[in-house]
Design an enzyme around this catalytic site. Sequence first.
Site, PDB file in Angstrom:
ATOM      1  N   LEU A 269      -6.489  -1.389   7.441  1.00 43.93           N
ATOM      2  CA  LEU A 269      -5.634  -0.329   6.932  1.00 43.93           C
ATOM      3  C   LEU A 269      -4.344  -0.475   7.735  1.00 43.93           C
ATOM      4  O   LEU A 269      -4.372  -0.425   8.961  1.00 43.93           O
ATOM      5  CB  LEU A 269      -6.298   1.035   7.165  1.00 43.93           C
ATOM      6  CG  LEU A 269      -5.834   2.227   6.340  1.00 43.93           C
ATOM      7  CD1 LEU A 269      -5.853   1.945   4.846  1.00 43.93           C
ATOM      8  CD2 LEU A 269      -6.677   3.440   6.652  1.00 43.93           C
ATOM      9  N   ASP A 270      -3.241  -0.704   7.052  1.00 50.45           N
ATOM     10  CA  ASP A 270      -1.960  -0.921   7.726  1.00 50.45           C
ATOM     11  C   ASP A 270      -1.665   0.164   8.749  1.00 50.45           C
ATOM     12  O   ASP A 270      -2.098   1.304   8.599  1.00 50.45           O
ATOM     13  CB  ASP A 270      -0.807  -0.883   6.709  1.00 50.45           C
ATOM     14  CG  ASP A 270      -0.790  -2.057   5.774  1.00 50.45           C
ATOM     15  OD1 ASP A 270      -1.484  -3.047   6.060  1.00 50.45           O
ATOM     16  OD2 ASP A 270      -0.079  -1.977   4.760  1.00 50.45           O
TER      17      ASP A 270
END
Length: 176
Positions: free
Chosen positions: A39-40
């Site tokens: 997840l960025d």
Amino acid sequence: MGSIVLFNKPFGVLCQFSGDSKNLSTYINEKGFYPAGRLDKDSEGLLLLTDDGKLQHQISHPKFDKEKTYLVQVDGKVTDDAIEQLCQGIILKDGLTKPAKAKIVKQPDWLWNRVPPIRMRKNIPTAWIELKITEGKNRQVRRMTAAVGFPTLRLIRTQIGDWQLGNIQLGKYERL
């Protein structure tokens, strides 16, 4: 089967346990757990971690088609045409995405405030989309919404397969 941790990742946190930046070690004190997927740093919401390598592979590898659900706040008033394009698949630099499930939704009433807040522009409204995809290309959701003319301002993952964010508070986790 190994154990799973459901973590509500805040904005600005890296999905790793080491390094100089704000990372998972600030929030999670379970030994032997590793993220299943990414997840960025700029994204929020559900991150799964597991202590089982085989399970980690099944959760994160695209061939298993695990559906991931995102709430996406975008710049502008989303059109039905844009939603239809997302549902058909979008041509990105690295190829055509699989068709997504997309619909316009209201801002959820359970949503926490983001720190820092998104940039708001006086004359441009924002809208929310629920987007479900089975791939995990790099920054895929952001690139898809930008490709249909609605850049992502805020991205929150709420579900991966059958695992849901539920009532887990921001920065907290639940071990299953």
